[in-house]
Design a protein around this motif. Structure first.
Motif, PDB file in Angstrom:
ATOM      1  N   THR A   1      38.710  44.179  12.127  1.00  0.00           N
ATOM      2  CA  THR A   1      39.158  44.303  13.514  1.00  0.00           C
ATOM      3  C   THR A   1      38.004  43.867  14.398  1.00  0.00           C
ATOM      4  O   THR A   1      36.856  44.250  14.182  1.00  0.00           O
ATOM      5  CB  THR A   1      39.569  45.744  13.852  1.00  0.00           C
ATOM      6  OG1 THR A   1      38.505  46.648  13.500  1.00  0.00           O
ATOM      7  CG2 THR A   1      40.834  46.133  13.115  1.00  0.00           C
ATOM      8  N   MET A   2      38.313  43.079  15.424  1.00  0.00           N
ATOM      9  CA  MET A   2      37.254  42.470  16.225  1.00  0.00           C
ATOM     10  C   MET A   2      37.646  42.432  17.697  1.00  0.00           C
ATOM     11  O   MET A   2      38.794  42.152  18.038  1.00  0.00           O
ATOM     12  CB  MET A   2      36.985  41.044  15.726  1.00  0.00           C
ATOM     13  CG  MET A   2      35.856  40.330  16.439  1.00  0.00           C
ATOM     14  SD  MET A   2      35.666  38.624  15.850  1.00  0.00           S
ATOM     15  CE  MET A   2      37.120  37.858  16.596  1.00  0.00           C
ATOM     16  N   ARG A   3      36.702  42.748  18.562  1.00  0.00           N
ATOM     17  CA  ARG A   3      36.919  42.572  19.992  1.00  0.00           C
ATOM     18  C   ARG A   3      36.919  41.090  20.307  1.00  0.00           C
ATOM     19  O   ARG A   3      36.061  40.342  19.834  1.00  0.00           O
ATOM     20  CB  ARG A   3      35.812  43.258  20.798  1.00  0.00           C
ATOM     21  CG  ARG A   3      35.929  44.755  20.855  1.00  0.00           C
ATOM     22  CD  ARG A   3      34.829  45.388  21.682  1.00  0.00           C
ATOM     23  NE  ARG A   3      34.818  44.954  23.082  1.00  0.00           N
ATOM     24  CZ  ARG A   3      34.239  45.649  24.074  1.00  0.00           C
ATOM     25  NH1 ARG A   3      33.632  46.801  23.788  1.00  0.00           N
ATOM     26  NH2 ARG A   3      34.259  45.201  25.306  1.00  0.00           N
TER      27      ARG A   3
ATOM     28  N   VAL B   1      36.983  47.670   9.139  1.00  0.00           N
ATOM     29  CA  VAL B   1      37.750  46.985   8.095  1.00  0.00           C
ATOM     30  C   VAL B   1      39.012  47.784   7.838  1.00  0.00           C
ATOM     31  O   VAL B   1      38.957  49.008   7.653  1.00  0.00           O
ATOM     32  CB  VAL B   1      36.930  46.843   6.790  1.00  0.00           C
ATOM     33  CG1 VAL B   1      37.779  46.212   5.694  1.00  0.00           C
ATOM     34  CG2 VAL B   1      35.676  46.004   7.044  1.00  0.00           C
ATOM     35  N   VAL B   2      40.170  47.104   7.852  1.00  0.00           N
ATOM     36  CA  VAL B   2      41.458  47.786   7.718  1.00  0.00           C
ATOM     37  C   VAL B   2      42.329  47.055   6.703  1.00  0.00           C
ATOM     38  O   VAL B   2      42.024  45.932   6.300  1.00  0.00           O
ATOM     39  CB  VAL B   2      42.191  47.852   9.080  1.00  0.00           C
ATOM     40  CG1 VAL B   2      41.386  48.645  10.097  1.00  0.00           C
ATOM     41  CG2 VAL B   2      42.471  46.439   9.609  1.00  0.00           C
ATOM     42  N   GLY B   3      43.430  47.705   6.313  1.00  0.00           N
ATOM     43  CA  GLY B   3      44.374  47.117   5.370  1.00  0.00           C
ATOM     44  C   GLY B   3      45.414  46.258   6.059  1.00  0.00           C
ATOM     45  O   GLY B   3      45.487  46.200   7.291  1.00  0.00           O
TER      46      GLY B   3
ATOM     47  N   ASP C   1      38.868  51.040  14.182  1.00  0.00           N
ATOM     48  CA  ASP C   1      38.103  50.749  12.963  1.00  0.00           C
ATOM     49  C   ASP C   1      38.754  51.276  11.695  1.00  0.00           C
ATOM     50  O   ASP C   1      38.166  51.215  10.620  1.00  0.00           O
ATOM     51  CB  ASP C   1      36.686  51.306  13.083  1.00  0.00           C
ATOM     52  CG  ASP C   1      36.657  52.816  13.305  1.00  0.00           C
ATOM     53  OD1 ASP C   1      37.746  53.442  13.321  1.00  0.00           O
ATOM     54  OD2 ASP C   1      35.557  53.372  13.465  1.00  0.00           O
ATOM     55  N   GLY C   2      39.976  51.818  11.823  1.00  0.00           N
ATOM     56  CA  GLY C   2      40.676  52.335  10.652  1.00  0.00           C
ATOM     57  C   GLY C   2      40.254  53.718  10.238  1.00  0.00           C
ATOM     58  O   GLY C   2      40.644  54.195   9.170  1.00  0.00           O
TER      59      GLY C   2
ATOM     60  N   ARG D   1      50.089  57.539  12.903  1.00  0.00           N
ATOM     61  CA  ARG D   1      49.390  56.551  12.094  1.00  0.00           C
ATOM     62  C   ARG D   1      49.493  55.164  12.718  1.00  0.00           C
ATOM     63  O   ARG D   1      50.449  54.853  13.420  1.00  0.00           O
ATOM     64  CB  ARG D   1      49.972  56.527  10.677  1.00  0.00           C
ATOM     65  CG  ARG D   1      49.767  57.812   9.897  1.00  0.00           C
ATOM     66  CD  ARG D   1      50.388  57.710   8.519  1.00  0.00           C
ATOM     67  NE  ARG D   1      49.779  56.631   7.747  1.00  0.00           N
ATOM     68  CZ  ARG D   1      50.212  56.238   6.548  1.00  0.00           C
ATOM     69  NH1 ARG D   1      51.279  56.814   6.000  1.00  0.00           N
ATOM     70  NH2 ARG D   1      49.605  55.273   5.901  1.00  0.00           N
ATOM     71  N   HIS D   2      48.503  54.334  12.420  1.00  0.00           N
ATOM     72  CA  HIS D   2      48.492  52.960  12.916  1.00  0.00           C
ATOM     73  C   HIS D   2      49.410  52.089  12.054  1.00  0.00           C
ATOM     74  O   HIS D   2      48.959  51.302  11.227  1.00  0.00           O
ATOM     75  CB  HIS D   2      47.076  52.398  12.893  1.00  0.00           C
ATOM     76  CG  HIS D   2      46.193  52.897  13.987  1.00  0.00           C
ATOM     77  ND1 HIS D   2      46.015  52.228  15.172  1.00  0.00           N
ATOM     78  CD2 HIS D   2      45.446  54.023  14.080  1.00  0.00           C
ATOM     79  CE1 HIS D   2      45.190  52.904  15.947  1.00  0.00           C
ATOM     80  NE2 HIS D   2      44.824  54.000  15.310  1.00  0.00           N
ATOM     81  N   ASN D   3      50.715  52.232  12.272  1.00  0.00           N
ATOM     82  CA  ASN D   3      51.653  51.373  11.546  1.00  0.00           C
ATOM     83  C   ASN D   3      52.512  50.602  12.540  1.00  0.00           C
ATOM     84  O   ASN D   3      52.262  50.628  13.738  1.00  0.00           O
ATOM     85  CB  ASN D   3      52.509  52.184  10.565  1.00  0.00           C
ATOM     86  CG  ASN D   3      53.238  53.329  11.247  1.00  0.00           C
ATOM     87  OD1 ASN D   3      53.542  53.260  12.435  1.00  0.00           O
ATOM     88  ND2 ASN D   3      53.521  54.377  10.504  1.00  0.00           N
TER      89      ASN D   3
END
Length: 351
Positions: free
Chosen positions: A80-82, A91-93, A160-161, A194-196
């Protein structure tokens, strides 16, 4: 740097704002008036985007051969990046869904359509990988037995997960990493998302799960009760439906002028469907709806809920709840019914 407030190298400002009370260690922006959500995002330096990018590795780091054709993608993982500073946040899935900072404010805005929320503080920590928002609810909002109305409502999420989107009440006014941790230890009425893929949609409805509701619901009940006692004739009903369902000023002008030949077949069919629903649907045969202003309003809402065809359930929800055609026409019908109760048949010569 115990506060861990993000310092934006581009703007040369700390990503934090506070209303009236001095900002942490004098950092960030101190403002006097409660901002809107759009203003709060700018004051807090949260007006940046985050995106997922492919995560790659290099097999020849020791030889310093870093040519692009040597890069190997890491399957199933992303960084993930600005987009403004290019800072890598985590780092994420592959299933991780980014909730942009502006979308985090939809939780607050959806409680009272963005009007009346008292944003107290907001900011970003680290390189922007974690954000927080604290606010007070206006007096006309009810939370359970009202024992939470004096507490801060806060939301925090990360890019950032490292965790879920969290919304809760706390007695702690969040101004830094330390007070965020204290708030997390003292929170009540908690909801975590959750981040889904449906995170943003769930965020819009989270306040209902937390027991937050508007006292306007009681007032609306009184309004509908008065409408159920106000008669409306069939010609007046037909005209109100035409006014409510008009998609633009041109169609509305033709309706006002009685230029029926200028109206499209699609529009007249919609009006006929709503009118038929108003006169024949079983729910419209009750004493509170039959021949009443409440029945007229109920016919418009009933059309979108029960008659109108949508591509799928998601499209239907968006139309009725999230600023789509159904919500716009329903609001217009509400305004027309309110004016009709005040002005009667004169309404149609006034609009």
């Amino acid at each position: 740097m115990a506060h861990n407030i993000n310092f934006d190298e581009n703007t040369r400002r700390h990503s934090f704002f506070s209303v009236k009370e001095k900002a942490w260690h004098g950092l960030g922006q101190l403002i006097e008036q409660y901002p809107t959500s759009k203003e709060a995002i700018l004051h807090a330096g949260l007006d940046y985007q985050v995106e997922k990018t492919k995560l790659v590795t290099h097999p020849n780091l020791e030889t310093n051969d870093e040519s692009e054709n040597q890069l190997i993608p890491v399957p199933g993982f992303y960084a993930t990046m600005r987009t403004d500073t290019k800072a890598v946040l985590g780092v994420v899935g592959k299933d991780y869904q980014i909730v942009q900072n502006r979308d985090a404010f939809t939780f607050f805005d959806s409680i009272v359509s963005g009007d009346g929320i008292l944003y107290e503080t907001a900011g970003a920590l680290g390189q922007g990988e974690k954000i927080f928002i604290t606010a007070k609810l206006p007096e006309y909002i009810r939370v359970g037995k009202d024992d939470l109305i004096e507490k801060y409502l806060f939301l925090t999420t990360s890019h950032d997960g490292s965790g879920s989107i969290t919304a809760a009440f706390t007695p702690v006014r969040i101004v830094c990493a330390n007070t965020l941790n204290a708030a997390m230890r003292n929170m009540t009425n908690v909801i975590k998302i959750r981040h889904n893929s449906n995170a943003t949609e769930r965020l819009k409805m989270a306040h209902q799960v937390m027991g937050i509701s508007s006292r306007f619901s009681e007032q609306i009940g009184q309004v509908f009760n008065s409408w159920s006692k106000k008669p409306i004739s069939d010609p007046q009903l037909k005209k109100l439906i035409e006014f409510a369902m008009a998609p633009n000023k041109e169609v509305l002008g033709n309706v006002k002028d009685g230029k029926l030949n200028a109206l499209s077949t699609q529009f007249t069919n919609i009006v006929d469907d709503v009118y038929e629903y108003a006169l024949s649907n079983p729910t419209q045969q009750l004493p509170t709806t039959m021949g009443t202003v409440f029945g007229a309003f109920n016919a418009v809402t009933g059309y979108f809920q029960n008659i109108r065809k949508f591509a799928d359930d998601e499209a239907k929800v968006k139309s009725i709840l999230y600023g789509g055609t159904g919500q716009l026409r329903t609001q217009k019908a509400f305004d027309l019914c309110t004016d009709f109760v005040r002005h009667g048949s004169d309404l149609f010569s006034m609009n």
